[in-house]
Design a protein around this motif. Structure first.
Motif, PDB file in Angstrom:
ATOM      1  N   GLU A 159       0.679  -1.304  -0.176  1.00  0.00           N
ATOM      2  CA  GLU A 159      -0.202  -0.022  -0.150  1.00  0.00           C
ATOM      3  C   GLU A 159       0.643   1.263  -0.016  1.00  0.00           C
ATOM      4  O   GLU A 159       1.723   0.864   0.087  1.00  0.00           O
ATOM      5  CB  GLU A 159      -0.823   0.142   1.101  1.00  0.00           C
ATOM      6  N   CYS A 160       0.668   2.110  -0.063  1.00  0.00           N
ATOM      7  CA  CYS A 160       0.809   3.669  -0.580  1.00  0.00           C
ATOM      8  C   CYS A 160       0.377   4.324   0.475  1.00  0.00           C
ATOM      9  O   CYS A 160      -0.807   4.212   0.524  1.00  0.00           O
ATOM     10  CB  CYS A 160       0.400   4.761  -1.528  1.00  0.00           C
ATOM     11  N   ALA A 161       1.192   4.817   1.794  1.00  0.00           N
ATOM     12  CA  ALA A 161       0.688   5.477   2.750  1.00  0.00           C
ATOM     13  C   ALA A 161       0.566   7.186   2.755  1.00  0.00           C
ATOM     14  O   ALA A 161       1.823   7.586   2.522  1.00  0.00           O
ATOM     15  CB  ALA A 161       1.015   4.930   3.882  1.00  0.00           C
ATOM     16  N   CYS A 162      -0.110   7.837   2.872  1.00  0.00           N
ATOM     17  CA  CYS A 162      -0.085   9.043   2.846  1.00  0.00           C
ATOM     18  C   CYS A 162      -0.911  10.570   3.839  1.00  0.00           C
ATOM     19  O   CYS A 162      -2.402   9.555   4.259  1.00  0.00           O
ATOM     20  CB  CYS A 162      -0.159  10.046   1.113  1.00  0.00           C
ATOM     21  N   VAL A 163      -0.275  11.509   3.781  1.00  0.00           N
ATOM     22  CA  VAL A 163      -1.041  12.149   5.068  1.00  0.00           C
ATOM     23  C   VAL A 163      -2.412  12.452   4.762  1.00  0.00           C
ATOM     24  O   VAL A 163      -3.386  12.608   5.152  1.00  0.00           O
ATOM     25  CB  VAL A 163       0.014  13.358   5.890  1.00  0.00           C
ATOM     26  N   ILE A 164      -1.750  13.465   3.036  1.00  0.00           N
ATOM     27  CA  ILE A 164      -3.177  14.591   2.595  1.00  0.00           C
ATOM     28  C   ILE A 164      -3.458  13.883   0.799  1.00  0.00           C
ATOM     29  O   ILE A 164      -2.475  13.658   0.346  1.00  0.00           O
ATOM     30  CB  ILE A 164      -2.891  15.741   2.457  1.00  0.00           C
ATOM     31  N   GLU A 165      -4.149  13.653   0.501  1.00  0.00           N
ATOM     32  CA  GLU A 165      -4.458  13.754  -0.477  1.00  0.00           C
ATOM     33  C   GLU A 165      -5.456  15.237  -1.666  1.00  0.00           C
ATOM     34  O   GLU A 165      -6.005  16.000  -0.848  1.00  0.00           O
ATOM     35  CB  GLU A 165      -5.375  12.597  -0.858  1.00  0.00           C
ATOM     36  N   LEU A 166      -4.789  15.541  -3.053  1.00  0.00           N
ATOM     37  CA  LEU A 166      -5.375  16.391  -3.263  1.00  0.00           C
ATOM     38  C   LEU A 166      -6.361  15.942  -4.258  1.00  0.00           C
ATOM     39  O   LEU A 166      -6.198  15.602  -5.294  1.00  0.00           O
ATOM     40  CB  LEU A 166      -4.633  17.094  -3.832  1.00  0.00           C
ATOM     41  N   PRO A 167      -7.441  15.887  -3.834  1.00  0.00           N
ATOM     42  CA  PRO A 167      -8.249  14.638  -4.777  1.00  0.00           C
ATOM     43  C   PRO A 167      -8.545  15.201  -6.269  1.00  0.00           C
ATOM     44  O   PRO A 167      -8.784  13.974  -7.214  1.00  0.00           O
ATOM     45  CB  PRO A 167      -9.588  14.485  -4.167  1.00  0.00           C
ATOM     46  N   GLU A 168      -8.834  15.463  -6.161  1.00  0.00           N
ATOM     47  CA  GLU A 168      -8.391  17.145  -7.481  1.00  0.00           C
ATOM     48  C   GLU A 168      -8.085  16.515  -8.911  1.00  0.00           C
ATOM     49  O   GLU A 168      -7.959  16.746 -10.355  1.00  0.00           O
ATOM     50  CB  GLU A 168      -9.210  17.968  -7.813  1.00  0.00           C
ATOM     51  N   LEU A 169      -6.654  16.172  -8.216  1.00  0.00           N
ATOM     52  CA  LEU A 169      -5.034  15.908  -8.926  1.00  0.00           C
ATOM     53  C   LEU A 169      -5.509  14.002  -9.809  1.00  0.00           C
ATOM     54  O   LEU A 169      -4.188  14.145 -10.708  1.00  0.00           O
ATOM     55  CB  LEU A 169      -4.007  16.340  -8.669  1.00  0.00           C
ATOM     56  N   LYS A 170      -6.190  13.760  -9.367  1.00  0.00           N
ATOM     57  CA  LYS A 170      -6.949  12.329  -9.605  1.00  0.00           C
ATOM     58  C   LYS A 170      -5.128  11.609  -9.760  1.00  0.00           C
ATOM     59  O   LYS A 170      -5.449  10.438 -10.434  1.00  0.00           O
ATOM     60  CB  LYS A 170      -6.973  12.093 -10.909  1.00  0.00           C
ATOM     61  N   GLY A 171      -4.357  11.680  -8.898  1.00  0.00           N
ATOM     62  CA  GLY A 171      -3.516  10.616  -8.358  1.00  0.00           C
ATOM     63  C   GLY A 171      -3.726   9.687  -8.476  1.00  0.00           C
ATOM     64  O   GLY A 171      -2.654   8.304  -8.816  1.00  0.00           O
ATOM     65  N   ARG A 172      -5.101   9.407  -7.296  1.00  0.00           N
ATOM     66  CA  ARG A 172      -4.908   7.980  -7.123  1.00  0.00           C
ATOM     67  C   ARG A 172      -5.274   6.916  -8.488  1.00  0.00           C
ATOM     68  O   ARG A 172      -4.768   5.746  -7.947  1.00  0.00           O
ATOM     69  CB  ARG A 172      -6.169   7.602  -6.742  1.00  0.00           C
ATOM     70  N   GLU A 173      -5.734   7.443  -9.505  1.00  0.00           N
ATOM     71  CA  GLU A 173      -6.187   6.727 -10.775  1.00  0.00           C
ATOM     72  C   GLU A 173      -4.871   5.859 -11.070  1.00  0.00           C
ATOM     73  O   GLU A 173      -4.936   5.279 -12.702  1.00  0.00           O
ATOM     74  CB  GLU A 173      -6.761   7.900 -11.563  1.00  0.00           C
ATOM     75  N   ARG A 174      -3.732   6.894 -11.012  1.00  0.00           N
ATOM     76  CA  ARG A 174      -2.503   6.528 -12.117  1.00  0.00           C
ATOM     77  C   ARG A 174      -1.973   5.990 -11.012  1.00  0.00           C
ATOM     78  O   ARG A 174      -0.940   5.137 -11.704  1.00  0.00           O
ATOM     79  CB  ARG A 174      -1.481   8.167 -11.522  1.00  0.00           C
ATOM     80  N   LEU A 175      -2.102   5.470  -9.883  1.00  0.00           N
ATOM     81  CA  LEU A 175      -1.580   4.110  -9.203  1.00  0.00           C
ATOM     82  C   LEU A 175      -1.902   2.675  -9.696  1.00  0.00           C
ATOM     83  O   LEU A 175      -1.894   1.510  -8.836  1.00  0.00           O
ATOM     84  CB  LEU A 175      -1.768   4.227  -7.543  1.00  0.00           C
ATOM     85  N   ASN A 176      -1.369   2.491 -10.095  1.00  0.00           N
ATOM     86  CA  ASN A 176      -2.915   1.286 -11.716  1.00  0.00           C
ATOM     87  C   ASN A 176      -3.056   0.369  -9.931  1.00  0.00           C
ATOM     88  O   ASN A 176      -3.089  -0.699 -10.377  1.00  0.00           O
ATOM     89  CB  ASN A 176      -1.438   0.489 -11.929  1.00  0.00           C
TER      90      ASN A 176
END
Ligand SMILES: O=P(O)(O)OC[C@H]1O[C@H](OP(=O)(O)OP(=O)(O)O)[C@H](O)[C@@H]1O
Ligand SMILES: Nc1ncnc2[nH]cnc12
Length: 195
Positions: free
Chosen positions: A165-182
């Motif tokens: 898993e990847c673990a971060c304190v903060i997500e900026l959902p509008e930049l859609k980084g989550r979708e790049r994590l395959n």
């Protein structure tokens, strides 16, 4: 997964300690146009570190999630992953592996380039720090476009480790980084929606 939806009372305290600084480190008109955004809203975690309770709550939430999961590697991304990664590694009994910017590690390295919200960069990892078959988490302060986490996962997977898993304190959902994590799981504590 976002812990924020679980409404753990510690999360609100953590979120209120993160300072938002508009237009840092660049006003970056060309980057903003490229991303279709109004401006960089820099998420400053140094103010979270000034509050021992909020900082400890942050570490505890990650430790509660990863303790007993047979994770032997906590890989932290320079620079801010070096703040959150080591206390998590110590608490779960894993080794800490620094993923550093170019030309900082003295031994033999493997390298991975990536594109950022406001530039281009590269991460390196020492050869031999992680062995094939090890179970790893990647820790950073924040996911924006996801390029940094992708580069970190690539480094670990190139040596045969399993990124749990990847673990971060903060997500900026509008930049859609989550979708790049395959499809790789991402666990975040707080989301910042007004990018
Ligand atoms: O999801 P991404 O778009 O890849 O961006 C996230 C990365 O950006 C920030 O680091 P930065 O590159 O600013 O480096 P620094 O911590 O050394 O300042 C942050 O700490 C993450 O590592
Ligand atoms: N908005 C942001 N705040 C803090 N770090 C970042 N890295 C990339 N985007 C960022």
């Amino acid at each position: 997964m976002s812990a924020y939806r679980d409404e753990d009372p510690r999360l609100h305290g953590i979120k209120t300690k993160i300072r938002v600084v508009p237009h840092f480190p660049k006003s970056g008109r060309e980057v903003l146009t490229f991303l279709g955004l109004a401006g960089i809203m820099f998420q400053d975690i140094t103010t979270l570190l000034l509050d021992p309770k909020a900082f400890k709550d942050t570490i505890d939430l990650f430790v509660e999630r990863y303790k007993g999961k047979n994770i032997s590697v906590v890989a932290g991304i320079e620079a801010r992953g070096f703040i959150f990664g080591p206390p998590i590694a110590l608490a779960i009994g894993a080794k800490f592996v620094p993923l550093r910017k170019p030309k900082k590690l003295p031994g033999k390295v493997i390298s991975q380039e990536y594109i950022l919200e406001y530039g281009r960069d590269c991460l390196e990892m020492h050869v031999g720090a992680v062995e094939a078959g090890e179970r790893a988490i990647v820790v950073d302060d924040l996911i924006a476009t996801g390029g940094t986490l992708c580069a970190a996962m690539d480094l670990l997977e190139r040596v045969g480790a399993e990124v749990v898993e990847c673990a971060c304190v903060i997500e900026l959902p509008e930049l859609k980084g989550r979708e790049r994590l395959n499809g790789k799981p991402l666990y975040v504590l707080v989301e910042y929606l007004e990018v």
